[in-house]
Design a protein around this motif. Structure first.
Motif, mmCIF file in Angstrom:
data_model
loop_
_atom_site.group_PDB
_atom_site.id
_atom_site.type_symbol
_atom_site.label_atom_id
_atom_site.label_comp_id
_atom_site.label_asym_id
_atom_site.label_seq_id
_atom_site.Cartn_x
_atom_site.Cartn_y
_atom_site.Cartn_z
ATOM 1 N N ASP A 11 0.918 -1.344 -0.038
ATOM 2 C CA ASP A 11 -0.049 -0.040 0.084
ATOM 3 C C ASP A 11 0.896 1.151 0.168
ATOM 4 O O ASP A 11 0.276 2.252 0.258
ATOM 5 N N GLY A 12 2.312 1.046 -0.305
ATOM 6 C CA GLY A 12 3.050 2.176 -0.312
ATOM 7 C C GLY A 12 3.880 2.475 0.803
ATOM 8 O O GLY A 12 4.967 3.119 0.703
ATOM 9 N N SER A 13 3.349 1.732 2.119
ATOM 10 C CA SER A 13 4.251 1.974 3.032
ATOM 11 C C SER A 13 5.362 0.902 3.313
ATOM 12 O O SER A 13 5.238 0.072 2.533
ATOM 13 N N PRO A 14 6.149 0.992 4.076
ATOM 14 C CA PRO A 14 7.480 0.093 4.158
ATOM 15 C C PRO A 14 6.923 -1.284 4.340
ATOM 16 O O PRO A 14 5.967 -1.687 5.140
ATOM 17 N N LEU A 15 7.542 -2.411 3.834
ATOM 18 C CA LEU A 15 7.232 -3.668 3.707
ATOM 19 C C LEU A 15 7.219 -4.424 5.098
ATOM 20 O O LEU A 15 8.442 -3.834 5.827
ATOM 21 N N THR A 16 6.512 -5.098 5.634
ATOM 22 C CA THR A 16 6.763 -5.605 7.128
ATOM 23 C C THR A 16 7.841 -6.670 7.148
ATOM 24 O O THR A 16 8.199 -7.116 6.013
ATOM 25 N N ALA A 17 8.125 -7.018 8.236
ATOM 26 C CA ALA A 17 9.281 -7.812 8.596
ATOM 27 C C ALA A 17 9.062 -9.446 7.859
ATOM 28 O O ALA A 17 9.729 -9.951 7.211
ATOM 29 N N ALA A 18 7.572 -9.714 7.835
ATOM 30 C CA ALA A 18 7.197 -11.004 7.214
ATOM 31 C C ALA A 18 7.400 -10.837 5.752
ATOM 32 O O ALA A 18 7.719 -11.932 4.996
ATOM 33 N N ALA A 19 6.905 -10.087 5.091
ATOM 34 C CA ALA A 19 6.970 -9.639 3.744
ATOM 35 C C ALA A 19 8.426 -9.644 3.291
ATOM 36 O O ALA A 19 8.827 -10.095 2.159
ATOM 37 N N ARG A 20 9.325 -8.752 3.835
ATOM 38 C CA ARG A 20 10.770 -8.779 3.628
ATOM 39 C C ARG A 20 11.462 -10.231 3.631
ATOM 40 O O ARG A 20 12.137 -10.611 2.748
ATOM 41 N N SER A 21 11.047 -10.925 4.735
ATOM 42 C CA SER A 21 11.562 -12.532 4.838
ATOM 43 C C SER A 21 11.326 -13.154 3.703
ATOM 44 O O SER A 21 12.126 -13.826 3.051
ATOM 45 N N ALA A 22 9.896 -13.111 3.045
ATOM 46 C CA ALA A 22 9.444 -13.977 2.039
ATOM 47 C C ALA A 22 9.984 -13.376 0.902
ATOM 48 O O ALA A 22 10.575 -14.338 -0.100
ATOM 49 N N LEU A 23 10.317 -12.103 0.761
ATOM 50 C CA LEU A 23 10.896 -11.604 -0.615
ATOM 51 C C LEU A 23 12.124 -12.100 -0.785
ATOM 52 O O LEU A 23 12.883 -12.382 -1.641
ATOM 53 N N GLY A 24 13.087 -11.879 0.561
ATOM 54 C CA GLY A 24 14.579 -12.351 0.612
ATOM 55 C C GLY A 24 14.648 -13.775 -0.022
ATOM 56 O O GLY A 24 16.019 -14.085 -0.532
ATOM 57 N N ALA A 25 14.038 -14.820 0.292
ATOM 58 C CA ALA A 25 14.115 -16.189 0.052
ATOM 59 C C ALA A 25 13.438 -16.506 -1.366
ATOM 60 O O ALA A 25 13.573 -17.588 -1.830
ATOM 61 N N ALA A 26 12.881 -15.612 -1.980
ATOM 62 C CA ALA A 26 11.998 -16.026 -3.305
ATOM 63 C C ALA A 26 13.133 -16.034 -4.380
ATOM 64 O O ALA A 26 14.000 -15.363 -4.648
ATOM 65 N N THR A 27 12.830 -17.191 -5.378
ATOM 66 C CA THR A 27 13.348 -17.533 -6.453
ATOM 67 C C THR A 27 12.555 -17.128 -7.634
ATOM 68 O O THR A 27 13.129 -17.281 -8.819
ATOM 69 N N LEU A 28 11.327 -16.621 -7.478
ATOM 70 C CA LEU A 28 10.581 -15.913 -8.585
ATOM 71 C C LEU A 28 9.505 -14.922 -7.846
ATOM 72 O O LEU A 28 9.178 -15.058 -6.744
ATOM 73 N N VAL A 29 9.548 -13.941 -8.536
ATOM 74 C CA VAL A 29 8.809 -12.780 -8.246
ATOM 75 C C VAL A 29 7.939 -12.147 -9.031
ATOM 76 O O VAL A 29 8.229 -11.720 -10.340
ATOM 77 N N ALA A 30 6.589 -12.067 -9.060
ATOM 78 C CA ALA A 30 5.470 -11.645 -9.876
ATOM 79 C C ALA A 30 5.078 -10.362 -9.428
ATOM 80 O O ALA A 30 4.648 -10.137 -8.214
ATOM 81 N N GLY A 31 4.870 -9.419 -10.206
ATOM 82 C CA GLY A 31 4.106 -8.053 -9.997
ATOM 83 C C GLY A 31 4.130 -7.023 -10.768
ATOM 84 O O GLY A 31 4.446 -7.472 -12.018
ATOM 85 N N ARG A 59 2.763 -20.251 -14.589
ATOM 86 C CA ARG A 59 4.148 -20.252 -14.338
ATOM 87 C C ARG A 59 4.621 -20.543 -12.914
ATOM 88 O O ARG A 59 5.595 -21.255 -12.674
ATOM 89 N N ILE A 60 3.867 -19.919 -11.826
ATOM 90 C CA ILE A 60 3.992 -20.276 -10.456
ATOM 91 C C ILE A 60 4.016 -21.487 -10.260
ATOM 92 O O ILE A 60 4.751 -22.330 -9.367
ATOM 93 N N ALA A 61 2.769 -22.349 -10.677
ATOM 94 C CA ALA A 61 2.493 -23.837 -10.518
ATOM 95 C C ALA A 61 3.805 -24.615 -10.870
ATOM 96 O O ALA A 61 4.068 -25.625 -10.272
ATOM 97 N N ALA A 62 4.594 -24.398 -12.146
ATOM 98 C CA ALA A 62 5.419 -25.021 -12.688
ATOM 99 C C ALA A 62 6.863 -24.529 -11.985
ATOM 100 O O ALA A 62 7.824 -25.482 -12.385
ATOM 101 N N HIS A 63 6.998 -23.814 -11.243
ATOM 102 C CA HIS A 63 8.046 -23.420 -10.687
ATOM 103 C C HIS A 63 8.636 -24.118 -9.686
ATOM 104 O O HIS A 63 7.913 -24.544 -8.706
ATOM 105 N N ARG A 64 9.763 -24.403 -9.561
ATOM 106 C CA ARG A 64 10.581 -25.143 -8.365
ATOM 107 C C ARG A 64 11.232 -24.136 -7.385
ATOM 108 O O ARG A 64 12.176 -23.389 -7.861
ATOM 109 N N GLY A 65 10.728 -23.897 -6.251
ATOM 110 C CA GLY A 65 11.221 -23.029 -5.543
ATOM 111 C C GLY A 65 10.418 -22.049 -4.651
ATOM 112 O O GLY A 65 9.026 -22.549 -4.590
ATOM 113 N N SER A 66 10.620 -20.906 -4.269
ATOM 114 C CA SER A 66 9.774 -20.134 -3.403
ATOM 115 C C SER A 66 9.275 -18.869 -4.345
ATOM 116 O O SER A 66 10.239 -18.343 -4.838
#
Length: 404
Positions: A11-31, A59-66
């Motif tokens: 929503d334009g505000s800084p990402l939460t700790a949970a969001a940063r953690s999930a993004l840091g481990a991601a091997t695929l990002v959609a947006g 694409r996500i369903a076929a992806h191996r990773g986070s």
């Protein structure tokens, strides 16, 4: 299948700790492009620019990773979570929510929104969204290209509303503008945007401290019953306006939220008001200005929104927006033909004689409608002596277009 799928609202505000953690481990990002430009997106992650959510889900369903999907606002509120959880993709998702665009827009406007209707306007649903704006005094419209503030304003012609237009909420380019609905088409609006549509004649005032118990319009407002006694409209109702006939007409038409109802020959306004109480948008037409005034008074008394149009049918109907269902209270065969030419899903009318009913029925059949006719007879009794006080006989005709 992806080992883990996290949907993050932004929503334009800084990402939460949970969001940063999930993004840091991601091997695929959609947006969207502005999501993929966030500094927290890992430089080594595969990136998918969101256009079709369904294609991204495959694409996500076929992806191996986070995998991480970034979306504006609360992704569980008219958002991507519904598509990602569809059975054909088999995805289990974790959701990190954010403030929804609707909540943010009302916050910018400084208004409560538990009493607001919320609709999504695509090109295929724009007309129904406009009908909700006709019928309700506070509506949030989640727009899309080709179904934005300008199109809303054009389709609300003849109905005065105030637009609070919120563009690019949560970004550095955020802008909030207040215009009247008739001026919305005079501007170019940036996507994404959301429109708060407010206004309409006020209904009866309630206690100042009264609060709601359900979001949107309270279905318990007003007296019980689909129809009200004739006395509720001041008496003196015309032929074809008795409460039992109105109940049958409403049952056949089934007006609902998102519909536009035409009531031709609105008379006292009883039927138009009761259709509006069902949540539909209503345009009430009559050649008598006094009938239009009575209809407006009835709507105001019951706290509902409708539009009256003074003029002679069928000519006055030419410039009205397309109806979903129509009640014809008078006007004869020429009005029936003109209405049938507009192809509403259902038409209901009545006749005093069998010959008149046959004439109307043949006309509707020639226009491709499936016709039903019932002879309605009602007898009112004085329950003190159980004696007959009034008898009414009328032919009720319904035309329905076969399912396409």
């Amino acid at each position: 299948m992806a080992d883990r799928v996290t949907v993050i609202g932004w929503d334009g505000s800084p990402l939460t700790a949970a969001a940063r953690s999930a993004l840091g481990a991601a091997t695929l990002v959609a947006g969207a492009a502005h999501h993929l430009a966030l500094p927290e997106v890992p430089p080594t992650a595969e990136r998918i620019r969101l256009g079709s959510v369904a294609l991204a889900a495959r694409r996500i369903a076929a992806h191996r990773g986070s995998a991480v999907v970034l979306a504006d606002g609360d992704p569980g509120f008219f958002g991507v979570v519904r598509t990602l959880r569809a059975p054909e993709f088999g995805l289990e998702v974790e959701v990190v929510p954010a403030v929804s665009a609707v909540a943010a827009a009302f916050a910018r406007a400084g208004m409560p929104w538990d009493d607001a209707q919320v609709v999504v306007a695509h090109r295929r649903t724009l007309r129904r969204a406009v009908n909700v704006c006709r019928a309700h005094t506070k509506v949030a419209v989640l727009t899309s290209p080709g179904a934005g503030p300008a199109e809303l304003g054009l389709l609300l012609e003849g109905v005065h509303r105030t637009f609070v237009i919120c563009e690019e909420l949560g970004t550095e380019r955020e802008r909030v503008t207040v215009v009247t609905s008739d001026k919305a088409a005079d501007h170019a609006w940036r996507d994404p945007n959301l429109v708060i549509v407010i206004g309409g004649p006020a209904g009866p005032a309630g206690p100042a401290d009264s609060g709601g118990w359900i979001t949107g319009r309270d279905p318990g407002q007003g007296p019980r019953g689909w129809v009200q006694p004739d006395e509720a409209y001041g008496g003196g109702l015309g032929e074809g306006e008795t409460d039992l006939l109105r109940a049958a007409q409403l049952a056949r038409l089934g007006p609902r939220v998102g519909d536009l109802v035409w009531d031709i020959g609105c008379g006292s306004g009883a039927f138009a008001t009761e259709a509006a109480r069902a949540g539909a948008a209503v345009i009430a037409v009559d050649r008598d200005p006094a009938a239009c005034a009575r209809t407006e008074n009835a709507a105001r008394a019951f706290g509902v929104q409708l539009q009256t149009v003074h003029g002679m049918a069928p000519h006055i109907l030419e410039n009205l927006p397309e109806p979903d269902v129509v009640r014809i209270g008078g006007g004869g065969a020429s009005v029936v033909s003109a209405v049938a030419d507009r192809r509403p899903q259902r038409i209901v009318t009545h006749a005093a004689t069998r010959d008149a009913a046959e004439l109307v029925g043949r006309d509707l059949t020639e226009h491709g409608y499936r016709v039903e006719c019932a002879l309605l007879q009602s007898v009112e009794l004085d329950t003190r002596a159980w004696t007959e006080t009034e008898r009414s006989v009328v032919f009720l005709l319904t035309g329905e277009l076969p399912a396409r």
